[in-house]
Design a protein around this motif. Sequence first.
Motif, PDB file in Angstrom:
ATOM      1  N   ARG A 665     -11.280  -4.977  40.702  1.00 22.23           N
ATOM      2  CA  ARG A 665     -10.074  -4.276  40.475  1.00 22.23           C
ATOM      3  C   ARG A 665      -9.954  -2.943  41.430  1.00 22.23           C
ATOM      4  O   ARG A 665      -8.910  -2.452  42.119  1.00 22.23           O
ATOM      5  N   GLU A 666     -11.074  -2.334  41.598  1.00 19.11           N
ATOM      6  CA  GLU A 666     -10.870  -0.929  42.276  1.00 19.11           C
ATOM      7  C   GLU A 666     -10.862  -1.313  43.890  1.00 19.11           C
ATOM      8  O   GLU A 666     -10.291  -0.628  44.643  1.00 19.11           O
ATOM      9  N   ALA A 667     -11.145  -2.425  44.383  1.00 20.81           N
ATOM     10  CA  ALA A 667     -10.969  -2.890  45.636  1.00 20.81           C
ATOM     11  C   ALA A 667      -9.852  -3.335  45.914  1.00 20.81           C
ATOM     12  O   ALA A 667      -9.657  -3.805  47.189  1.00 20.81           O
ATOM     13  N   ASP A 668      -8.991  -3.270  44.626  1.00 20.50           N
ATOM     14  CA  ASP A 668      -7.518  -4.054  44.917  1.00 20.50           C
ATOM     15  C   ASP A 668      -7.561  -5.294  45.329  1.00 20.50           C
ATOM     16  O   ASP A 668      -6.917  -5.911  46.195  1.00 20.50           O
ATOM     17  N   GLY A 669      -8.781  -5.911  44.872  1.00 23.83           N
ATOM     18  CA  GLY A 669      -9.054  -7.497  45.093  1.00 23.83           C
ATOM     19  C   GLY A 669      -8.149  -8.322  44.202  1.00 23.83           C
ATOM     20  O   GLY A 669      -7.126  -7.657  43.606  1.00 23.83           O
ATOM     21  N   PRO A 670      -8.718  -9.391  44.002  1.00 26.85           N
ATOM     22  CA  PRO A 670      -8.309 -10.495  42.877  1.00 26.85           C
ATOM     23  C   PRO A 670      -8.302  -9.770  41.490  1.00 26.85           C
ATOM     24  O   PRO A 670      -9.297  -9.451  41.054  1.00 26.85           O
ATOM     25  N   GLN A 671      -7.282 -10.011  40.658  1.00 20.53           N
ATOM     26  CA  GLN A 671      -7.349  -9.737  39.369  1.00 20.53           C
ATOM     27  C   GLN A 671      -7.411 -11.179  38.519  1.00 20.53           C
ATOM     28  O   GLN A 671      -6.929 -12.006  38.705  1.00 20.53           O
TER      29      GLN A 671
END
Length: 703
Positions: A665-671
């Motif tokens: 989530r911090e990496a703005d990756g997959p939720q």
Amino acid sequence: MGRRWWRTAGSALVRVILVWAVSTLTMLVLAGVLPDFRLQAEGPGGDSPTRTGLTAAWGTGAFGLLSALVWPLLVRALLLVPALVLGLLVFFLNGSLLLIAIGLIPDGHGEVAPETAVVVAAAMSAVASATSTALAVRDDEAYRRRLYRLADRRRRRGRGSRAGDARRPAPGLVFLQLDGVGHEELRRALERGLMPTAAGLLERGHRLVPWRTDWSSQTGASQLGILHGSTFDVPAFRWYEKDTGEVMVCNRPASAAELQRRAIARTGDGGLLTLDGASRGNLFSGGADQLALVLSLSARRGRANRSRAGYFAYFSDPANAVRTAVSFVAEVGREIGQSLRARARRQSPRVGRGGLYPLIRAFATVVERDVVVAAVIGDMLAGRAAVYADLVAYDEVAHHSGPHGRDTDRVLARLDRSLALITRVAEHAPRAYRIVLLSDHGQSPGETFLGRYGLTLKDLVRAGCGLPVSRRAGRTRSGAEARAAVLAALHRPVEEGEEAHPATGSDPVVLASGNLGLISFPDVPGRAGRAWIERVHPALLPTLANHPGVGFLLVDGEVLGPDGAVARLDRPGEAEALLAGFGPGAAGAVRRTDSFPHVADIMVNSACDPRTGVVHAFEEQIGSHGGLGGEQGQAFLMWPPELSEPGPALVGAEAVHRVLRRWLREADGPQVPVAAPTEDSRPEATSSGMFPSARVPVQDENR
């Protein structure tokens, strides 16, 4: 746009010509030094140098075309062949293609013996691969442009980052699991300079902390928890389930599939890698749609599951096939040499390393490593958001060579070279990548239970139950004491040659998972209580608990130690005092396992020296894990500074799962979604989606 296309096409043509020229020169040199290989017409004078050079160029071109067109078809046709056999066939297949290529030279100006063709083909494939890689690395800007174009094409197909963020996608995460490398072992390797790449990451800001495993300190439980968020009801690496009459084994495809199904049902989501993720070389998929060498799905058949697609994508390049095959043979020779040296030096402890083990070790340390590393590189170049890969080399060698020594030091150094390759390729990827290193457990050294006491745990259990044991085990001190205890418990005098027999029931099922043993009575519905065991097998529990190689027993909510020590798990402080020598959190781990539906009737943990961390595996392993004691329960987690701190002391793989999800989530990756994908809706992992068209470098451990 047109000028850029012509510039790119011209650059590619130049590289093809240069590779062709170098390969032609290689063929000429080999024809000059090998007696059974010629490129000239027979007779006085032979051919002119120009004609010989043209002959070599013709043969090289034919071999290159055959390798590009025919080799992938051959590998696909051989996907049903076991991977070990495929590795050994590589030389023969490549040599056969060269024989065909030489036969296509006009006027019969080429001739090569079949056994020589194998050598020539291997050398030419290696040289062509090295030349192509060197040219690609040297033309760095062209290399970068090609990778970004590849990533743009994949994003247009809908597998990239969000629209409007195509030029600068969010950072991705690569999780590399160094199987079996404990926290202290990693620290020793860093201090001794064995892993300079990992040390460089720490110097540039990566941080390192230990995390504590569950009682079942092994890959099946830890990786299931890390990827799927649940380690519930995984009491060991192998265990007996009374309700089905089946033995579950974590590295058995059907068992792995069932464990993954249970974890998904319990947590309600598909796993860590559900969106735009890739799972490489793992026991479980993590919900990824890009799969290679994932055991939990390998039991399925048909087009919906191409369990060997990872092998096809890698071995479809003949240069990869030859390089890995050469390394495979070298590793087999290395293992045989190391085994002979250990035997000559009377090294102790030592276990047998013959039979198929050299081939198994070579597969784990070479074939699987090369395929997994190449798959990770392909994922990064394709711009996938999350990749989780397991490198098993250290764990396999440590079991048979011991966790501390020259053999495992060399494996750690080669794993570091794999890490170096991945970090270099990350510089060319279409998105930034944050690399996280972690392990699933450690390794504890020690002589085996059999080697130390002369009998197996099964022998001891059978003796404690009054069942016949082998003559060898019966002559040991432990076997004689167990037999005497049985006769005394039955109120019978000890008479030479007399056998005692159990009062009722079939033989107990005895299984081993490292230094953890599991005993189940299949005729007893549900979990056998202490009262039933003492009534039917009155000598069994004292025989086990008082044996010097046994640390403690778990029997239906009670922990039994030597000299009649008993601690109830529901009474605060009792179990903590009895299990203090097995490391922090031991009582909590035992208490959690006691709640599992499929916990064995008797759980047996071997003794552990609290000063040295030495344990005694119930399997033939001098480096073991699976229970409590020593370094096996201390894994590690190493992460880049851009990510947040994991938090307080990490206990259990489920806690690690929560941290990794937060980092995504911090990496703005997959939720990670709540709904789990069904088996029928999971996209197919095809070979075309695994590797980009650009050649990527693959390590050569024989350099």
